[in-house]
Write a protein that holds these residues in place. Structure first.
Motif, PDB file in Angstrom:
ATOM      1  N   GLN A  38       0.826  -1.202   0.000  1.00 23.95           N
ATOM      2  CA  GLN A  38       0.000   0.000   0.000  1.00 23.95           C
ATOM      3  C   GLN A  38       0.860   1.252   0.000  1.00 23.95           C
ATOM      4  OE1 GLN A  38      -3.796  -0.330   2.331  1.00 23.95           O
ATOM      5  NE2 GLN A  38      -2.557  -1.875   3.382  1.00 23.95           N
ATOM      6  N   LEU A  39       0.439   2.180  -0.858  1.00 21.22           N
ATOM      7  CA  LEU A  39       1.097   3.471  -0.962  1.00 21.22           C
ATOM      8  C   LEU A  39       0.041   4.552  -0.764  1.00 21.22           C
ATOM      9  CD1 LEU A  39       3.129   2.628  -4.192  1.00 21.22           C
ATOM     10  CD2 LEU A  39       4.060   2.732  -1.875  1.00 21.22           C
ATOM     11  N   TYR A  40       0.469   5.714  -0.302  1.00 18.07           N
ATOM     12  CA  TYR A  40      -0.470   6.791  -0.005  1.00 18.07           C
ATOM     13  C   TYR A  40       0.014   8.091  -0.640  1.00 18.07           C
ATOM     14  CZ  TYR A  40      -2.375   3.510   3.352  1.00 18.07           C
ATOM     15  OH  TYR A  40      -2.934   2.404   3.922  1.00 18.07           O
ATOM     16  N   VAL A  41      -0.960   8.860  -1.117  1.00 16.69           N
ATOM     17  CA  VAL A  41      -0.696  10.154  -1.731  1.00 16.69           C
ATOM     18  C   VAL A  41      -1.669  11.146  -1.104  1.00 16.69           C
ATOM     19  CG1 VAL A  41      -0.515  11.443  -3.896  1.00 16.69           C
ATOM     20  CG2 VAL A  41      -0.095   8.973  -3.885  1.00 16.69           C
ATOM     21  N   ALA A  42      -1.202  12.365  -0.806  1.00 12.89           N
ATOM     22  CA  ALA A  42      -2.072  13.384  -0.222  1.00 12.89           C
ATOM     23  C   ALA A  42      -1.614  14.764  -0.684  1.00 12.89           C
ATOM     24  CB  ALA A  42      -2.043  13.324   1.303  1.00 12.89           C
ATOM     25  N   GLY A  54       1.078   7.805   7.142  1.00 10.58           N
ATOM     26  CA  GLY A  54       1.436   8.965   7.949  1.00 10.58           C
ATOM     27  C   GLY A  54       2.336   9.948   7.228  1.00 10.58           C
ATOM     28  N   ARG A  55       3.097   9.450   6.255  1.00 12.01           N
ATOM     29  CA  ARG A  55       4.018  10.309   5.504  1.00 12.01           C
ATOM     30  C   ARG A  55       3.829  10.024   4.011  1.00 12.01           C
ATOM     31  NH1 ARG A  55       9.930   9.922   7.386  1.00 12.01           N
ATOM     32  NH2 ARG A  55       9.999  12.063   6.551  1.00 12.01           N
ATOM     33  N   PRO A  56       2.727  10.528   3.444  1.00  5.75           N
ATOM     34  CA  PRO A  56       2.378  10.185   2.055  1.00  5.75           C
ATOM     35  C   PRO A  56       3.187  10.978   1.037  1.00  5.75           C
ATOM     36  CG  PRO A  56       0.768  11.702   2.955  1.00  5.75           C
ATOM     37  CD  PRO A  56       1.702  11.365   4.085  1.00  5.75           C
ATOM     38  N   PHE A  57       3.176  10.469  -0.196  1.00  4.36           N
ATOM     39  CA  PHE A  57       3.695  11.231  -1.317  1.00  4.36           C
ATOM     40  C   PHE A  57       2.765  12.416  -1.587  1.00  4.36           C
ATOM     41  CE2 PHE A  57       5.074   6.811  -2.793  1.00  4.36           C
ATOM     42  CZ  PHE A  57       6.368   6.948  -2.311  1.00  4.36           C
TER      43      PHE A  57
END
Length: 641
Positions: A38-42, A54-57
């Motif tokens: 899982q990867l996150y972007v915000a 907690g530390r998204p792209f």
């Protein structure tokens, strides 16, 4: 791709639906039960961060790099994640303004691996806490200043656009209130009116030719204007005017000797701005220092499209792009500026228009789409919204197969909705296994009004089901085989759709329009079943003489079975051009006539039709259980989004 105008014109395999990935934010299993990477972007993220929750792209492009690193055996996102399982990119709510298209490549690690998928989705997709995620190709316009006379201006550098959105709504281009009586010539038009001499920037003006009793609406630019007190000559851009003249002379045999009807609209001059509050004009006279004018103070945000495409995907025969899903995303504010050039937009039909480097040749091209894929398989587009776009929404080209387009919304686009077609006469290159299910397509064709809501051309074993297609200025659903060869298409099902309020501008079409042979036999051909079509009812001025049809088997339509369809409140239920093998079974309709323009329809079979009351057809249908079942079953499976 050549197009032959006007003179040209059910046992099927069940198609399995693609499985869905559980949609939660947090650790989720993939389809095989393994933990998903899982990867996150915000919008508040940082591309230097590791892409964790907690530390998204900060950008989707940085997440794509991490996905590719996983495919190469590296790690990204949650500690210990690997590319052996599902890869899910969660995008947090907000607007992501793209500076270039998100480009997926089957040779670059963008595909899933080992039967697993790569998924880009809104955070919380499929749950009550799903966040709104917007991928925009637009640029915010700021620095507005009063320009006098109720106008406002903003300097926009080298910005070029044909659309503008004010407070999230499409603003109209400046247009003349009255169109002078223009008579075609080889170079353009002549008129006794002196009004064109008052155009401030004639080189920006565009003339629109709407062939309301047919299927074309062309656009060409003006090159210059000259005249005196006795009249005016309007010289048009070439090669657009030459091509348009040739096209429409062939299509319509215009009796003026030049092939063009007079323009039906005149757009894009600053002198037109006072005529409509909210209208706009872009002054491009000084390179690199363009100025945007708006009639009225902009009180909300103003956005102009910059990118033509938002997402692209491609693969090769040996390395197709595959196992990729886009879910719960909004795609918006893409443009298309090509019609502003000397080629203009000499429209043919649907998505096709003439262009090319040789100004004496007629080379057909297709309108672009904000999302474009070719050479791909096992893709899924689910729960997305396509809106405020300057051309079409989504296109799938040759060598695509096993694609699911499900539960999406298309609204307020300049061109068409979903277009699937092959550019190759090789049957092996035809799109296969395409499913267009449970989509709401409405108010398409805002600028290019000959566009289709949904188009499948030269596909095999494909499905269009449970869609609602509405408020389309031309035809709602189109299934074509422009190659004219029954081996290049087959196995199409169009079932349980609700199609209504089509052909409001161009009437040589219908709610569900078909063209060409749909397979080698009825068993392998097209089945159009249990659809409801109402209010295919074009412009009143021409409709009585030349109406659109609810079901329209056009030029050479062959091997099509129409079964258990409900048709009412249309200007005509059934008609077409020179049909061949066509079967109508169990039709509910409120008129009994069928009209064939060419050929006597001897190969058309009607069986078991039921006449509904023309005064109250819906109520009459409700009183008949078989008809009511079709009425209740057609349309969306899920609520409108």
């Amino acid at each position: 791709m050549p197009w032959r105008p006007r003179t040209m014109g059910a046992a099927l395999l069940a198609l399995p639906l693609l499985a869905a990935v559980p949609a939660v934010a947090g650790e989720v299993p993939d389809r095989a039960g393994a933990p998903a990477a899982q990867l996150y972007v915000a919008p508040w993220g940082d591309d230097a961060w590791p892409g964790t929750e907690g530390r998204p792209f900060a950008t989707p492009a940085r997440a794509q790099q991490a996905v590719r690193a996983l495919a190469d055996g590296g790690e990204g996102g949650d500690e210990g994640a690997s590319a052996r399982g599902e890869v899910i990119v969660h995008l947090r709510g907000g607007t992501y303004r793209l500076d270039r298209p998100l480009d997926f490549d089957g040779t670059a690690g963008d595909s899933g691996a080992g039967g697993h998928r790569v998924v880009y989705q809104a955070y919380g997709f499929g749950t009550p806490r799903q966040e709104r995620v917007t991928l925009s190709g637009g640029r915010e316009v700021t620095g507005w200043e009063p320009a006098g006379g109720g106008l406002w201006r903003a300097e926009v550098g080298d910005l070029d656009t044909r659309q503008l959105y004010v407070d999230g709504r499409r603003a109209p281009r400046a247009a003349a209130r009255e169109v002078p009586e223009l008579h075609p010539t080889e170079a353009g038009f002549v008129t006794e009116s002196t009004a064109p001499q008052e155009w401030e920037r004639p080189g920006d003006v565009e003339l629109v030719h709407t062939f309301a009793d047919s299927y074309s609406e062309g656009r060409c630019g003006v090159a210059s204007v000259r005249g005196d007190a006795t009249g005016t000559e309007v010289v048009m851009d070439q090669p657009c005017h030459r091509r348009a003249r040739d096209i429409y002379a062939e299509l319509y045999g215009a009796d003026n000797g030049q092939g063009l009807i007079p323009p039906t609209a005149v757009e894009n001059d600053p002198s037109f701005l006072p005529e409509r509050p909210g209208s706009w004009y872009l002054d491009r006279s000084e390179p690199g220092r363009h100025v945007l004018y708006l009639n009225g103070r902009p009180r909300g945000g103003v956005v102009a499209p910059v990118l033509e495409r938002l997402v692209t995907g491609r693969g090769t025969a040996g390395e197709p792009l595959h196992d990729l899903a886009l879910r719960g995303l909004e795609f918006t504010e893409a443009g298309w500026t090509a019609p502003s050039g000397p080629d203009g937009f000499p429209h043919i039909i649907g998505t096709w228009y003439y262009t090319g480097e040789d100004p004496t040749a007629q080379e057909a091209a297709t309108m672009p789409a904000a999302l474009s894929f070719s050479g791909a398989r096992d893709l899924s587009f689910e729960g997305n919204r396509f809106t405020r776009l300057g051309a079409s929404a989504l296109e799938l080209a040759g060598r695509t197969r096993d694609i699911e387009i499900r539960a999406n919304t298309v609204e307020d686009v300049s061109g068409g909705g979903f277009h699937v077609q092959s550019a190759d006469e090789d049957p092996a290159a035809a799109p296969r296994g395409i499913e267009v299910v449970d989509n709401w397509v409405h108010h398409a064709g805002r600028d290019y009004r000959g566009s289709w809501g949904i188009l499948l051309n030269q596909t095999h074993d494909s499905l269009i089901a449970h869609n609602e297609v509405a408020h389309i200025p031309y035809s709602g659903i189109a299934h074509l085989n422009v190659a004219g060869d029954g081996t290049t298409t087959g196995g199409l099902r169009i079932t349980d759709n609700l199609v209504h309020h089509t052909n409001s501008v161009l009437i040589d079409g219908g709610g569900i329009y078909g063209n060409g042979p749909q397979g080698p036999s009825f068993e392998e051909g097209a089945l159009v079943e249990r659809n409801v079509v109402h209010h295919a009812d074009g412009p009143a001025a021409t409709a009585a003489e030349y109406p659109p049809y609810a079901l329209y088997p056009d030029d050479g339509g062959d091997m099509v079975t129409y079964r258990d369809n409900v048709l009412f409140a249309n200007q005509a239920s059934v008609g077409g051009v020179a049909p061949r093998g066509i079967r109508f079974e169990g039709t509910f309709l409120d008129d009994e006539s069928a009209y064939w323009w060419e050929g006597d329809g001897e190969q058309v079979e009607f069986a078991g039709s039921t006449r509904l009351s023309p005064l109250a057809p819906r109520a009459d249908c409700r009183a008949r259980p078989a008809c009511a079942a079709v009425l209740d079953g057609a349309g969306l499976l899920s609520p409108r989004r």
